[in-house]
Each structure stands twice: as structure tokens, then as C-alpha cells.
Scaffold this active site. Sequence first.
Site, PDB file in Angstrom:
ATOM      1  N   GLU A  10       0.746  -1.249   0.122  1.00 10.66           N
ATOM      2  CA  GLU A  10      -0.109  -0.093  -0.171  1.00 10.66           C
ATOM      3  C   GLU A  10       0.747   1.298  -0.201  1.00 10.66           C
ATOM      4  O   GLU A  10       0.270   2.554  -0.259  1.00 10.66           O
ATOM      5  CB  GLU A  10      -0.972   0.038   1.213  1.00 10.66           C
ATOM      6  CG  GLU A  10      -0.462   0.418   2.608  1.00 10.66           C
ATOM      7  CD  GLU A  10       0.676  -0.430   3.054  1.00 10.66           C
ATOM      8  OE1 GLU A  10       1.476  -0.102   3.774  1.00 10.66           O
ATOM      9  OE2 GLU A  10       0.566  -1.725   2.834  1.00 10.66           O
ATOM     10  N   ASP A  30       7.412  -6.222  -2.459  1.00  8.04           N
ATOM     11  CA  ASP A  30       6.377  -6.736  -2.429  1.00  8.04           C
ATOM     12  C   ASP A  30       5.778  -7.978  -3.659  1.00  8.04           C
ATOM     13  O   ASP A  30       6.051  -7.570  -4.714  1.00  8.04           O
ATOM     14  CB  ASP A  30       5.551  -5.725  -2.408  1.00  8.04           C
ATOM     15  CG  ASP A  30       3.956  -5.982  -1.873  1.00  8.04           C
ATOM     16  OD1 ASP A  30       3.544  -5.599  -0.730  1.00  8.04           O
ATOM     17  OD2 ASP A  30       2.969  -6.700  -2.605  1.00  8.04           O
ATOM     18  N   ASP A  63       9.201 -11.754  -4.521  1.00  2.00           N
ATOM     19  CA  ASP A  63       9.237 -12.502  -3.210  1.00  2.00           C
ATOM     20  C   ASP A  63      10.352 -11.942  -2.318  1.00  2.00           C
ATOM     21  O   ASP A  63      11.525 -12.045  -2.475  1.00  2.00           O
ATOM     22  CB  ASP A  63       9.679 -13.951  -3.463  1.00  2.00           C
ATOM     23  CG  ASP A  63       9.205 -14.939  -2.153  1.00  2.00           C
ATOM     24  OD1 ASP A  63       9.788 -14.661  -1.036  1.00  2.00           O
ATOM     25  OD2 ASP A  63       9.153 -15.940  -2.360  1.00  2.00           O
ATOM     26  N   ALA A  64       9.717 -11.251  -1.178  1.00  2.00           N
ATOM     27  CA  ALA A  64      10.585 -10.897  -0.287  1.00  2.00           C
ATOM     28  C   ALA A  64      11.485 -11.681   0.487  1.00  2.00           C
ATOM     29  O   ALA A  64      12.874 -11.520   0.939  1.00  2.00           O
ATOM     30  CB  ALA A  64      10.028 -10.077   0.843  1.00  2.00           C
ATOM     31  N   ASP A  81       6.542  -5.726   6.694  1.00  5.50           N
ATOM     32  CA  ASP A  81       5.181  -5.333   6.607  1.00  5.50           C
ATOM     33  C   ASP A  81       4.307  -6.238   5.629  1.00  5.50           C
ATOM     34  O   ASP A  81       4.012  -5.906   4.753  1.00  5.50           O
ATOM     35  CB  ASP A  81       5.036  -4.010   6.114  1.00  5.50           C
ATOM     36  CG  ASP A  81       3.766  -3.175   6.037  1.00  5.50           C
ATOM     37  OD1 ASP A  81       2.702  -3.833   6.626  1.00  5.50           O
ATOM     38  OD2 ASP A  81       3.588  -2.214   5.317  1.00  5.50           O
TER      39      ASP A  81
END
Length: 176
Positions: A10, A30, A63-64, A81
Site C-alpha cells: 500500500e 512486495d 518474493d521478499a 510489513d
Amino acid sequence: KSVFIGGGGELATAREVLRHKSVERVVMVDLDEKVIEVCKRYLPEWGGDAVCADPRFELVVGDAHAYMINTKETFDVIIMDISDPIEAGPGIMLYTKEFYEHAVTRLNPHGVFVTQSGSADSIPPTHSKEMLCFAPIYSTLKNVFDCVVPYTSSIPSFAGDWGFNMAFNNPQKGDQ
């Protein structure tokens, strides 16, 4: 000076980080490009194009977990987050002892790791045991870091208190 954000689609976390003039570089990874685009369009006040246009900001759609495992870069702050640790969910591997042990190797000396840790309401929800992750996340971090500080914040859009855990190591520990 350098910040990694896992998740944060976001863009509000990046917005808040970029308010600090001492921040020189923010890498946000993200998984869901569609979430990022929808939030930029319908929630521009949460970050939107202003965040994406900041020259200190780098957005990676991916992919974090894989990014953190493969990067050689180190950071002063790592912020996770991400979604809750729901079994078979997209973020579950980002809440493991093994991941936290690896995250330590991606932190600079005096670095800080922080992760969202689910609902922290004083009266826990009865509809889902999966939402009760605040204490387990704290315990897992405590097995890896010298110091873990649990804290909560009222998040109106979540209709309650939300938990976070901040963790760091004592950089002089090896000198003692």
C-alpha cells in the site's frame, strides 16, 4: 541510512520511512503488483506516485523471502510489513527462526529489525486462532536477537490494536 521493506504494497510504510531526510536508500519488495497499482490509484494519500517518484526508493515486485536470502546488501533497518503467518500463506516463511537468523546477517552493526505481529487487542478475537501470533513471534525473535521489544499501536483501519516486535543485537556482545 538504508532500509529494506518486505511487503508494504500500500506504500504507506515507505511513505513514512522516506519522511526521514537521513534515509538514503529504501528497497521495498512486495509480491503483488496488482495491490501496489490499486493502492496507487485509489489510495494515493497512502504513498502512491509520490513514493514511487522519490529517487531514494526502489520497488521490486517479487518474493521478499527470496530477495533477502539472495541479496548481499546489508541494511540499517529491516521492516517486515507482510501478511500474518497463516499456515500455507504467502508470508509464513518470513516468520521462522531460520529467516530471522538470516535477517541478522543482512543487518548492519546497530541495525534494527521490526515486524508486524498481528492483532494485539486485550480481548483476542474468538473467530480465528491464526490471529494469535503476537507472543509466538516475540518468542521466535527472542531466540535469535539479544533484545526484542514488543509494542502495540491503535490502527483504525484494522479496528483495534496491532502488535509489532522490534529486535536488535548488542554490537559489543563479542567484546565482552
